[in-house]
Design an enzyme around this catalytic site. Structure first.
Site, PDB file in Angstrom:
ATOM      1  N   GLU B 172     -25.896 -61.799  43.855  1.00  0.00           N
ATOM      2  CA  GLU B 172     -27.296 -61.838  43.452  1.00  0.00           C
ATOM      3  C   GLU B 172     -28.032 -60.706  44.161  1.00  0.00           C
ATOM      4  OE1 GLU B 172     -29.004 -65.716  43.254  1.00  0.00           O
ATOM      5  OE2 GLU B 172     -31.042 -64.957  43.566  1.00  0.00           O
ATOM      6  N   ARG B 173     -28.735 -59.928  43.393  1.00  0.00           N
ATOM      7  CA  ARG B 173     -29.450 -58.761  43.927  1.00  0.00           C
ATOM      8  C   ARG B 173     -28.486 -57.805  44.636  1.00  0.00           C
ATOM      9  NH1 ARG B 173     -33.218 -59.912  40.386  1.00  0.00           N
ATOM     10  NH2 ARG B 173     -34.287 -61.861  40.809  1.00  0.00           N
ATOM     11  N   ASN B 215     -28.787 -69.181  47.147  1.00  0.00           N
ATOM     12  CA  ASN B 215     -28.727 -70.070  45.983  1.00  0.00           C
ATOM     13  C   ASN B 215     -27.289 -70.586  45.962  1.00  0.00           C
ATOM     14  OD1 ASN B 215     -31.406 -69.665  45.158  1.00  0.00           O
ATOM     15  ND2 ASN B 215     -30.840 -67.783  44.083  1.00  0.00           N
ATOM     16  N   LYS B 292     -31.711 -72.425  51.825  1.00  0.00           N
ATOM     17  CA  LYS B 292     -32.849 -72.177  50.933  1.00  0.00           C
ATOM     18  C   LYS B 292     -33.111 -73.486  50.217  1.00  0.00           C
ATOM     19  CE  LYS B 292     -34.219 -69.447  46.850  1.00  0.00           C
ATOM     20  NZ  LYS B 292     -33.885 -68.275  46.010  1.00  0.00           N
ATOM     21  N   GLU B 296     -37.639 -71.821  44.118  1.00  0.00           N
ATOM     22  CA  GLU B 296     -37.053 -71.269  42.896  1.00  0.00           C
ATOM     23  C   GLU B 296     -35.983 -72.177  42.305  1.00  0.00           C
ATOM     24  OE1 GLU B 296     -37.714 -66.552  43.843  1.00  0.00           O
ATOM     25  OE2 GLU B 296     -35.816 -67.409  44.453  1.00  0.00           O
ATOM     26  N   LYS B 365     -39.277 -64.271  55.619  1.00  0.00           N
ATOM     27  CA  LYS B 365     -39.232 -62.914  55.059  1.00  0.00           C
ATOM     28  C   LYS B 365     -40.318 -62.056  55.695  1.00  0.00           C
ATOM     29  CE  LYS B 365     -37.373 -64.189  50.536  1.00  0.00           C
ATOM     30  NZ  LYS B 365     -37.448 -64.011  49.067  1.00  0.00           N
ATOM     31  N   ASP B 370     -42.517 -61.225  48.295  1.00  0.00           N
ATOM     32  CA  ASP B 370     -41.056 -61.210  48.094  1.00  0.00           C
ATOM     33  C   ASP B 370     -40.501 -59.801  48.171  1.00  0.00           C
ATOM     34  OD1 ASP B 370     -38.516 -62.064  47.650  1.00  0.00           O
ATOM     35  OD2 ASP B 370     -38.734 -62.325  45.486  1.00  0.00           O
ATOM     36  N   GLU B 392     -36.414 -62.175  58.282  1.00  0.00           N
ATOM     37  CA  GLU B 392     -35.477 -61.883  57.200  1.00  0.00           C
ATOM     38  C   GLU B 392     -35.924 -60.603  56.508  1.00  0.00           C
ATOM     39  OE1 GLU B 392     -34.127 -65.048  54.528  1.00  0.00           O
ATOM     40  OE2 GLU B 392     -34.424 -63.705  52.825  1.00  0.00           O
ATOM     41  N   GLU B 398     -33.763 -54.902  46.047  1.00  0.00           N
ATOM     42  CA  GLU B 398     -34.158 -55.637  44.848  1.00  0.00           C
ATOM     43  C   GLU B 398     -35.383 -55.036  44.178  1.00  0.00           C
ATOM     44  OE1 GLU B 398     -34.810 -59.769  45.625  1.00  0.00           O
ATOM     45  OE2 GLU B 398     -35.652 -60.177  43.641  1.00  0.00           O
ATOM     46  N   TRP B 548     -44.829 -65.406  38.582  1.00  0.00           N
ATOM     47  CA  TRP B 548     -43.661 -64.581  38.291  1.00  0.00           C
ATOM     48  C   TRP B 548     -44.018 -63.457  37.305  1.00  0.00           C
ATOM     49  CZ3 TRP B 548     -38.836 -68.362  37.602  1.00  0.00           C
ATOM     50  CH2 TRP B 548     -38.559 -68.955  38.851  1.00  0.00           C
TER      51      TRP B 548
END
Lengths: 705, 705
Positions: B172-173, B215, B292, B296, B365, B370, B392, B398, B548
């Site tokens: 992912e990413r 995730n 996490k 999301e 983060k 984000d 983080e 990304e 989003w």
């Protein structure tokens, strides 16, 4: 001076041992030649290359790479008193040109020596490139060129890799990581790996690549992807490699907005004509389409009640003005017909013989089922004298243990190619179908389903590089010998030392039979785990269709096992020539390697060895396990010859293979033992676990699906 | 002798230029040192290493690799008159031991010179390993060790890479290919790449790795995968690297057969305790969980009306007996609350301050939205004095152009770390939260979302290796300077030649600001394309949730644009200290880089430059484009310093970046121009296409999702 030389040699060799060799350089290692003879030292010292252009630049680059690797020097280019002359037959001095062999055609080459010079000549720069690679191989292998020299002309016109690579970079039946095509970065980034891919292919004579999965996505035919494919084609062109794409039969609906993909519909025909024209705008030398239709859920002419010929011809008509060809796969079998799959392609295609366009070649898998560890040759070979047939071999090891099982496949390919179809009497070998000589085919071809991925060594197992290499060599010349292929590959990739070459060659040449022993001996087939085909699954049964199960193929019961393909059974045998029907249909004469492929036999059937069938089966599995274990010893004994990285990598895989050979033996014998009700014969090790244990093994996220 | 030396040097350098450098060796190139000084030549000549064990073996191996690379020699090991002494403080001779700095702790080291010897000492073999890497870096960089020497002690305890790698090897990413973890081959094949991964991390002080996606898939906590994770942990252990796993909150239901995952349910608590015990049987030094939850779509305590602390504490209790920690991510935002996402984590976590177990650290983060190209620091930093917070950072890009956009991220990391939170008055920098000094945190940490994949150079863009390197350096010492990091990295990876280092360093240090310029200048944020975030998408609107979309964040209309986070708007500003509320809330004092992050302003708002806002925005985009173009020139001018492969690769990516910078500029200015109704100011190039063209760009199979 001697001391200086040794010092330099020491300096040269030291980093070689310490530096990581990840195998990326394949059989183009160009490793130092320690005790070079004069001809080797001389040959690259003064080079005269005629001509110019991209391919000539590539030849020079290759000479530089090799010279640097062999001797840590650079070749000097000169047109005076050169040691090596590379040039077209019509460019080199006439006294040399007259000595160049005739009939080299578009791709052949002649290498010979004359008064201390070596000459590489051909009719095209591509031929020169092939000849240069061959010369460099001779230098690495320490095999001199004599005055007569080497004349090589490919026996097959289309020598093509089939990548089953998806646009999201997953690879169907790919076990070496993911697709090397980074579609996202294309067309703007041409990675060095694409160039090295082309180099490797050219070095073994491969001249085409179909870059997308046969389970095709129509998107690849849209401008967005054509631009990307064109960038690859541009990169490959100077290496003499053409790009092919897979054509999804329903594309006119999916990306063309039509209501139908019926091949007799004029709008559909027109759509494909325009699509072909568009493709050739992007790729002027586009090779053509590879098509999987009416197979495993793929759309095709069946959807419209049309024949395979009608489907293929529509595409062929679209490509014809531009010189493209259609490679129409014969791997067609019905979603409905309950008939033995072995027979279906034959039944569907033979009646169509002679009805295909001139630019169609039917691509036939080596066997009628599906790339099993061993299959008799496909009955279509020899059965379509008026339709060019090409061979499709699988290089990737879908049914042969995937990435970690060493299986040198040249002997398997060779076995099929050397089989006699008898269709025009004795001596009608499959190889003569493939090289076109048996039926005077106007086009010939061989396709290999690639085993290439993002793994740092391209192919997962270091030894699986040899299968890519072997495919290229056999596509060039279907009569090439496995032993020669193995011998050369070992020398190019590792060492020319006979103490290394001999045992490794033995290991390689036995490896395919070893896999057959511990997976599917004596004609047993298709007993792999469901879907991913990783590991044993003789218990696989039920589900949507019988011919995707193991029980359908082995038919084990207390009465015995095997698939009866004689007249008492499916009678697939009748698709072969009379001689083979008699030979294979008769228990006295059928080779035992095909026994259970064609016959259903009781457990106590007496084999030629004197053993009963059950015991013989068990002995084969045991033998396979023992051979896999022995390979570990062989490799261990040779550690001094191999750099540490490749050594450790291969060792680790050989250990996995030995362990999985046991898994196969134990699972399969426990399963069939339920039916035979016989004990394991002496000498066969008892299983480590019970049957339930093996049936419950459930590997997650197995690669390649 | 001089001639001999030059000859040898020539022999050494020649292959270096010709041989493919695919970048695999990262900043551990160990390339030849051409004009080495005496201390450099001596240091590896006679080495005395005290102690034994796996880590000591690794130290020896590293010395051999380096010595071979630098000087094409091998170190000699001796306990007499050595030039280099490596040993624990309590093992080396007491006259040297007394000179070793105090307070090195478990991971620090001291390197110093004494009477022609160089001494590397520490309290643990891990400290020795770190010290050895540092020494080798000094040798490569040609920076001598003096008598006082180098004392290094990490300022942060947990320095961890977070791999968002899925079990099917997608990332992912991830933009550098696929996951380097070949789960299928594990645990039986330990690839050299795992070792080189550990080497690279140890060389920059990274001491932990969370190997699975946040995730998360619960399967990784089953024995099938734990055995594989344990094999990686075994490989990493001698390099001082602990393995962490992501824990899916609903695992007790998915793999445990429970009806609930409610953290106050005793059965659920018991399940996690047993699971922790099981994990530690596989991995005795297992690091702990990264979680996490409630974000999301991921399951979490919200599902049961519980707090984040209740969720985290349950896991912490399970790990506590074994010494493991929970890294509980603060990236929590409601599926329902329409409030500014900027505020949600703060609102949810601050009231819980002091209620987390001792072995919980909340992972925050760098910014509240984000991983935008630029964000103000997250308001949680400084706001939870009784709860350890860790940083983080995202190393993978990304929102910064993915694989092909050069953006050296150290300046972005540094900017955040050096920001003053003012929570304990002036001088309360974020770095003091992270190193624990501001609030006396008992645990400290920094996580970086890895940019590593199967690409041959690990990170896609060769220069993105520098971001992995920079993360390690800043995790070790959050006060480290970007310039020093860039300087060292260039020298280790390419060349120490000042004519190369200076322009490349300039290019790197400007590159993040350049990306901000052509993507999101002046506080603009979150205007990337939907879902994959590749390319501009200021028109993204609608869909399931406003936050989003792009329109939610830029609020462009004829009245102007920007997100009002003052008291007139969402008042996210109130989550910062009074000083910042005043500073950032006031148009006179807010740094223009945060202008539209906190304020909504009319198009004709007057900037400090005298330009109106619209023009200023346009100039920033134009500037970014020009900088991207200039980088191509910079690189072209330096081709002589770089091997051909890395040179071509980088060049190709720089060209893509310049092209995509134009894409960003044109698309964004066309879009906002609809609202500003103002022409582009002079000096800004007109767009190549119309807005519709850009809105219709639809990239297929973008990597990383």
């Amino acid at each position: 001076m001697k001391n200086l030389t040794s010092l330099i040699v020491a300096f040269l060799l030291f980093p070689l041992m310490l530096t990581a060799n990840d195998g990326y350089k394949l059989w183009l290692q160009y490793y130092p030649i320690e005790s070079a003879q004069n001809w080797q030292k001389n040959v690259l010292s003064k080079v005269n290359i005629y001509g110019e252009g991209e391919t000539i630049k590539i030849i020079k680059n290759e000479l530089e790479l090799a010279s640097s690797g062999f001797f840590n020097t650079s070749p000097r280019y000169t047109d005076l008193s050169s040691s090596l002359i590379i040039g077209l037959k019509n460019e080199i001095p006439s006294n040399l040109a007259t000595r160049v062999a005739d009939g080299l055609g578009e791709e052949g080459y002649h290498i010979f020596s004359s008064e201390g010079q070596i000459i590489v000549s051909a009719n095209s720069s591509k031929g020169l490139l092939y000849g240069t690679f061959r010369l460099l191989q001779q230098v690495q292998m320490q095999e001199a060129i004599d005055e007569e020299g080497i004349v090589e002309i490919p026996q097959v016109k289309h020598r093509i890799l089939n990548h089953w690579d998806n646009l999201n970079r997953t690879v169907e039946r790919g076990y070496s990581g993911f697709s090397i095509w980074n579609w996202h970065r294309l067309p703007r980034h041409i990675d060095q790996q694409y160039i090295d891919y082309a180099r490797a292919n050219a070095s073994i004579g491969i001249n085409g690549t179909s870059i997308t999965n046969v389970n095709a996505n129509a998107l690849v035919l849209t401008p967005y992807y054509l631009e990307k494919a064109a960038a690859l084609a541009d990169a490959f062109r100077p290496y003499g490699i053409k790009v092919y794409l897979t054509a999804r039969f329903s594309s006119p609906m999916e990306i063309g907005g039509l209501e139908t993909a019926d091949p007799v519909n004029p709008e559909v025909q027109q759509w494909w004509k325009e699509k072909a024209e568009e493709i050739y705008e992007y790729i002027p030398d586009f090779g053509g389409f590879v098509v999987k239709a009416d197979s495993e859920g793929q759309p095709g002419p069946h959807n419209y009640g049309r024949t395979q010929a009608e489907g293929a011809n529509m595409l062929a008509d679209a490509l014809q003005p531009f010189g493209g060809i259609v490679m129409w796969r014969a791997f067609v079998y019905s979603e409905h017909t309950p008939d033995d799959r072995h027979k279906q392609a034959f039944n569907e295609f033979v009646p169509l013989d002679g009805t295909f366009r001139d630019n169609v070649i039917v691509q036939v898998k080596n066997g009628a089922i599906d790339f099993q560890p061993r299959e008799p040759f496909h009955p279509l070979f020899g059965a379509m004298p008026k339709t060019p047939l090409m061979m499709e071999f699988q290089i990737t090891q879908e049914y042969l243990g995937h990435d970690t099982h060493l299986a040198f496949l040249a002997p398997m390919y060779e076995e099929v190619l050397k089989e006699d179809t008898f269709v025009n009497g004795k001596g009608s070998e499959v190889a003569k179908v493939i090289d076109g000589s048996l039926h005077d085919y106007p086009i010939t071809g061989m396709a290999g389903v690639a085993n290439i991925g993002t793994d740092r060594n391209w192919t997962g197992h270091h030894f699986h590089q040899a299968n890519w290499y072997a495919f290229g060599k056999l596509a060039w010349n279907p009569w090439e010998k496995s032993e020669k292929i193995a011998d050369d590959w070992i020398k190019l990739t590792y060492s020319t030392d006979p103490d290394f070459v001999a045992p490794i060659k033995k290991m390689m040449l036995q490896s395919h039979e070893m896999v057959v022993n511990y997976m599917t001996p004596l004609g047993i087939h298709h007993i792999m785990a469901r879907s991913h085909h990783y590991g044993p699954g003789p218990w696989v049964t039920g589900g949507g269709r019988a011919d995707w199960t193991s029980t359908y193929y082995h038919n084990a019961s207390e009465q015995g096992m095997g698939f009866d393909r004689t007249a008492n059974g499916s009678n697939a045998l009748e698709q072969y020539a009379q001689e083979l029907q008699e030979n294979w249909g008769n228990l006295e004469t059928v080779p035992e390697k095909f026994l259970l492929w064609f016959h259903h036999l009781p457990w106590d059937y007496k084999m030629k060895s004197g053993n009963i069938l059950w015991d013989e089966i068990a002995f084969h599995y045991q033998k396979g396990v023992e051979e896999a274990r022995e390979n570990i010893n062989t490799w261990n004994n040779l550690s001094a010859y191999v750099d540490r990285y490749r050594y450790e990598h291969v060792l680790s895989f050989l250990k996995i293979q030995a362990e999985e050979a046991e898994w196969w033996r134990d699972a399969v014998l426990l399963y069939f033992g339920q039916f035979s009700n016989l004990p394991l014969p002496e000498g066969v090790e008892p299983p480590k676990h019970d049957l339930e244990y093996y049936m419950n093994i459930d590997h997650k996220f197995v690669p390649g699906i």
